[in-house]
Motif scaffolding. Structure first.
Motif, short mmCIF file in Angstrom:
data_model
loop_
_atom_site.label_atom_id
_atom_site.label_comp_id
_atom_site.label_asym_id
_atom_site.label_seq_id
_atom_site.Cartn_x
_atom_site.Cartn_y
_atom_site.Cartn_z
N VAL A 1 0.84 -1.20 0.00
CA VAL A 1 0.00 0.00 0.00
C VAL A 1 0.88 1.25 0.00
N GLN A 2 1.88 1.25 0.85
CA GLN A 2 2.73 2.45 0.98
C GLN A 2 3.46 2.76 -0.33
N ASP B 1 -7.01 -8.31 17.27
CA ASP B 1 -6.14 -7.16 17.51
C ASP B 1 -5.10 -7.01 16.39
N GLU B 2 -4.71 -8.12 15.77
CA GLU B 2 -3.79 -8.04 14.62
C GLU B 2 -4.50 -7.41 13.41
N ILE B 3 -5.76 -7.76 13.24
CA ILE B 3 -6.53 -7.23 12.11
C ILE B 3 -6.71 -5.72 12.27
N VAL B 4 -7.00 -5.30 13.50
CA VAL B 4 -7.15 -3.87 13.77
C VAL B 4 -5.82 -3.14 13.52
N ALA B 5 -4.73 -3.74 13.99
CA ALA B 5 -3.41 -3.12 13.78
C ALA B 5 -3.12 -2.99 12.28
N LEU B 6 -3.45 -4.02 11.52
CA LEU B 6 -3.23 -3.96 10.07
C LEU B 6 -4.05 -2.83 9.44
N ALA B 7 -5.31 -2.71 9.86
CA ALA B 7 -6.16 -1.65 9.30
C ALA B 7 -5.54 -0.27 9.57
N LYS B 8 -5.01 -0.09 10.76
CA LYS B 8 -4.40 1.21 11.10
C LYS B 8 -3.16 1.45 10.25
N HIS B 9 -2.35 0.41 10.07
CA HIS B 9 -1.14 0.55 9.24
C HIS B 9 -1.52 0.86 7.78
N VAL B 10 -2.54 0.17 7.29
CA VAL B 10 -2.96 0.35 5.90
C VAL B 10 -3.48 1.78 5.70
N GLU B 11 -4.19 2.28 6.70
CA GLU B 11 -4.67 3.66 6.63
C GLU B 11 -3.47 4.62 6.59
N ALA B 12 -2.54 4.40 7.50
CA ALA B 12 -1.37 5.29 7.56
C ALA B 12 -0.53 5.19 6.28
N ALA B 13 -0.56 4.03 5.64
CA ALA B 13 0.24 3.82 4.42
C ALA B 13 -0.39 4.50 3.21
N VAL C 1 -10.47 3.22 12.74
CA VAL C 1 -9.86 3.94 11.61
C VAL C 1 -10.73 5.14 11.23
N ARG C 2 -10.11 6.08 10.51
CA ARG C 2 -10.85 7.28 10.12
C ARG C 2 -11.31 7.23 8.66
N ILE C 3 -10.58 6.47 7.82
CA ILE C 3 -10.98 6.42 6.40
C ILE C 3 -12.27 5.62 6.25
N PRO C 4 -13.03 5.87 5.17
CA PRO C 4 -14.32 5.17 5.02
C PRO C 4 -14.15 3.65 4.89
N LEU C 5 -15.10 2.97 5.49
CA LEU C 5 -15.13 1.51 5.44
C LEU C 5 -16.29 1.03 4.57
N ILE C 6 -16.02 -0.03 3.85
CA ILE C 6 -17.04 -0.63 2.98
C ILE C 6 -17.40 -1.98 3.58
N THR C 7 -18.69 -2.28 3.66
CA THR C 7 -19.08 -3.61 4.13
C THR C 7 -19.68 -4.39 2.97
N THR C 8 -19.79 -5.70 3.16
CA THR C 8 -20.14 -6.55 2.03
C THR C 8 -20.80 -7.84 2.50
#
Ligand code: NAP
Ligand code: SF4
Length: 685
Positions: free
Chosen positions: A212-213, A242-254, A293-300
């Motif tokens: 992503v980065q 907690d790993e999934i949440v951490a990944l989401a935060k990293h992906v947002e920051a990236a 996270v702050r970026i928009p989330l899509i559900t499915t």
């Protein structure tokens, strides 16, 4: 009677305020909250099909969807789904995509290319993965990527995104879920590395974060990057929450613009999209992520009608909803929802029969409810030379598809149905627990008949003499099927019930039941008999308990011990053919039916000879051993025969007749074939 049914408030205007609130992404604004999710159609694999693919997307862009995602394109050869499948890595390939992006932009839409590296799901001998561990659903053991191989793979992802930008795409979706390569890096089950790409959770998530980065650095700020994040793996030795949440935060920051929700690996044994999964069954997991996270989330997953999408958004579960199959069923889904015409949305019933099952059989995807899907340039109406008057006999799926297509083209149509309701076999299907979606086609066709002005005569037996006297330009016979007579000694015994009477509740059914015939209908009847009422398939909490989904998110992979509700009956599901029943059910749904019945303790037996039925029960021979099943009832589900009597009579009388659906071919009584045949006929008459 023919009711004008509605699936939602049909008033024009702002019926779905959340769905039609624009979404500002900073550098562009999406007109609504609907994403057309990625769906492989089979048209991606050869550039010569891109004209068809361009029209497929353009039709849906004209239908008003805010943003679309293509099927998956691999960033390199190792990432192929199968040999020579879709890939984007060169300028030459990118140039071919211009046809797609220009068609979408001319139609006022936006489109992202999905980058999908299959990893160990690649169905070819060049597949790679974090570790050389074969998946349970492919025959090839992947090669473990070297450290340099991982670096090269990241560069290939970035190059693919850059080529997508060159090709005119508005963005990319990086596929990080469903058990593909990125997901394989994230889970211990498939990542046993101890270098910087494995071991700790932080190291396992380095690959997606780097992708992503570096993609963001390469494509600039004004390019959409959707990251499809596996929020629920549904397999063991997978990610912890907690790993999934951490990944989401990293992906947002990236630098991701949006995070889409992924549910379940392909090898998971919990269904995620079939029709028996409750609507919006997984939106709760996206809601859990929202606070992080702050970026928009899509559900499915299993969102198919506007009222479902609207309530998901109104509850705040997500900022956008993704739907893929509903746009196969109806390219004008958004326009109809916005224009107060939701009652005319052609529904996706989540059957997978013409979409995912086709993809797994290496055939082009389409839709059972809309055979024009992916055939937009081929299955087209011939220009109307003269308005004619047609009689259509039978208001099952074939007759309904034919009558409404003829009427939409401008012909005059009279539709005769001997029963008091439209729907034919769908009226049985909709009564099966887990098949409640089959109500929607009846809502759709009922409204479409009224909209197109078809003259509907319910409760009317269409006799040959009457039809001849009416002098129609042609008569279309869609009289369906009659149940096959299995000719078992004693089948006239009062304990024997036909499947129609059983499902319609015409005859009471006891606690011990034998089903003769284990085809699609035998399986349906077994579900009908073993599900306590009301069915858990309309209740998300009951359904997740029954299948063992951990909604507390305390367990890795989101797995819990299934708590199966006891069947109210003991059931035997029988067939004469040797082997386990259910092998001929469809690829992507058959395993769900087999697993559900196994959990309910149904005795599924093959190699059965039916000897006799009497007061003692059903006498059978299995593997040479004579047995008596002491049952209260025997239900016959022994297949069908074509009901052609009227057609034969009309043909003998010299009337112009077209025979469609089960009346034409009963051996494969199947709504997909019936609706396609009916539509093909009606577009040409
Ligand atoms: P089917 O799939 O053809 O199955 C008929 C069953 O009856 C088979 O198990 C067959 O097995 C048995 N049988 C055939 N002739 C028999 C005889 N003379 N005596 C006793 N048993 C006999 O038909 P269906 O179950 O009626 O389903 C029809 C179609 O409806 C399906 O093909 C499918 O397209 C559609 N459908 C699908 C689903 C689904 O996928 N969930 C659900 C409902 C309907 P043996 O010959 O081995 O005994
Ligand atoms: Fe939906 Fe079935 Fe059509 Fe696939 S074939 S899009 S699941 S209705």
């Amino acid at each position: 009677m023919l009711a004008r049914m509605t699936s939602s408030d049909p008033r024009p205007g702002n019926t779905y305020p959340h769905l039609f609130t624009p979404l500002d992404l900073g550098f562009c604004t999406l007109p609504n909250r609907v994403l057309m999710g990625s769906m492989h159609t089979g048209l991606e694999d050869r550039a010569r099909d891109f004209g068809k693919l361009a029209e497929y997307f353009a039709v849906r862009a004209r239908g008003g969807v805010g943003l679309m995602v293509t099927g998956g394109f691999s960033p390199n050869v190792a990432g192929w789904l199968k040999p020579f499948s879709s890939r984007l890595s060169s300028h030459w390939q990118a140039a071919k995509h211009r046809r797609i992006t220009e068609a979408v932009h001319a139609a006022g839409g936006r489109i992202c290319l999905q980058i999908l590296h299959a990893g160990r799901y690649g169905y070819h001998p060049f597949s790679v993965a974090p570790s050389a561990i074969k998946s349970p659903i492919t025959p090839f053991t992947p090669r473990a990527l070297s450290g340099r191989g991982v670096e090269r793979t990241i560069r290939d992802f970035v190059r693919c995104a850059t080529r997508a930008r060159d090709a005119g795409y508005d963005g990319v979706e990086i596929m990080g879920s469903e058990g593909y390569l990125i997901n394989q890096f994230l889970a211990e089950r498939s990542n046993r590395r101890n270098d910087r790409w494995g071991g700790s959770a932080e190291s396992r998530m380095r690959l997606p974060v780097q992708i992503v980065q570096r993609t963001r650095e390469a494509v600039g700020r004004d390019f959409i990057i959707i990251y499809r994040l596996s929020m629920l793996d549904l397999v063991d030795r997978a990610q912890a929450w907690d790993e999934i949440v951490a990944l989401a935060k990293h992906v947002e920051a990236a630098g991701a613009t949006l995070i889409n929700t992924g549910i379940g690996w392909h090898e998971a044994r919990i269904p995620t999209i079939v029709t028996s999964v409750p609507r919006a069954a997984f939106a709760w997991v996206t809601r859990r992520m929202k606070q992080h996270v702050r970026i928009p989330l899509i559900t499915t997953n299993r969102i198919n009608m506007p009222e479902v999408a609207e309530s998901v958004l109104a509850r705040g579960d997500a900022d956008m909803v993704s739907m893929a199959r509903p746009f196969l069923a109806d390219p004008d889904w958004v326009a109809k929802a916005r224009g107060g015409r939701a009652a005319l949305i052609n529904p996706c019933i989540a059957c997978n029969q013409a979409c995912l099952d086709h993809v797994f059989e290496n055939k082009r995807a389409s839709c059972l409810m809309n055979p024009r899907a992916c055939y937009e340039t081929e299955l087209v109406d011939t220009p109307l030379v003269a308005k004619k008057h047609f009689a259509v006999i039978g208001a099952g799926p074939a007759g309904l598809a034919c009558a409404t297509t003829l009427a939409q083209r401008g012909h005059r149509v009279t539709l005769y149905e001997k029963s008091s309701e439209i729907g034919g076999q769908f009226n049985l299907a909709r009564r099966i627990p887990g098949k409640e979606e089959f109500n929607e086609p009846l809502r759709y066709w009922g409204n479409l008949l009224a909209e197109t002005g078809v003259d509907v005569r319910l409760g009317t037996h269409a006799a040959a003499a009457m039809l001849r006297a009416q002098n129609y330009d042609a008569t279309i016979v869609a009289t369906g099927v009659t149940p096959r007579d299995p000719r078992i000694p004693g089948q006239g015994h009062p304990m024997v019930i036909g499947y129609r009477d059983a499902v319609m509740g015409i005859r009471p059914i006891g606690r011990r039941v034998a089903i003769i015939g284990a085809g699609g209908i035998g399986f349906d009847v077994a579900e009908f008999l073993t599900q306590p009422a009301p069915s858990p398939t309309t209740d998300i909490a009951r359904w997740t308990r029954e299948w063992g989904v951990d909604t507390s998110l305390a367990q890795r992979g989101g797995l819990d011990k299934p708590q199966v509700e006891e069947s109210p009956r003991e059931v035997w599901l029988l067939q004469r053919t040797a082997g386990r029943p259910g092998k001929r059910l469809n690829k992507t749904t058959g395993w769900v039916h087999r697993a559900a019945l196994k959990a309910k303790g149904v005795h599924m037996l093959g190699g059965v000879t039916y000897r006799e039925i009497d007061d003692a029960g059903l006498h059978v021979t299995i593997d040479g051993e004579a047995r008596t099943l002491a049952v209260d009832n025997v239900i016959i589900c022994a297949g069908q025969e074509s009901n052609r009597a009227l057609a034969d009579e009309l043909i003998a009388a010299g009337v112009t007749v077209h025979v469609i659906g089960g009346a034409d071919v009963a051996a494969e009584l199947d709504a997909k074939r019936a609706i396609r045949q009916a539509t093909q006929l009606a577009t040409g008459l």
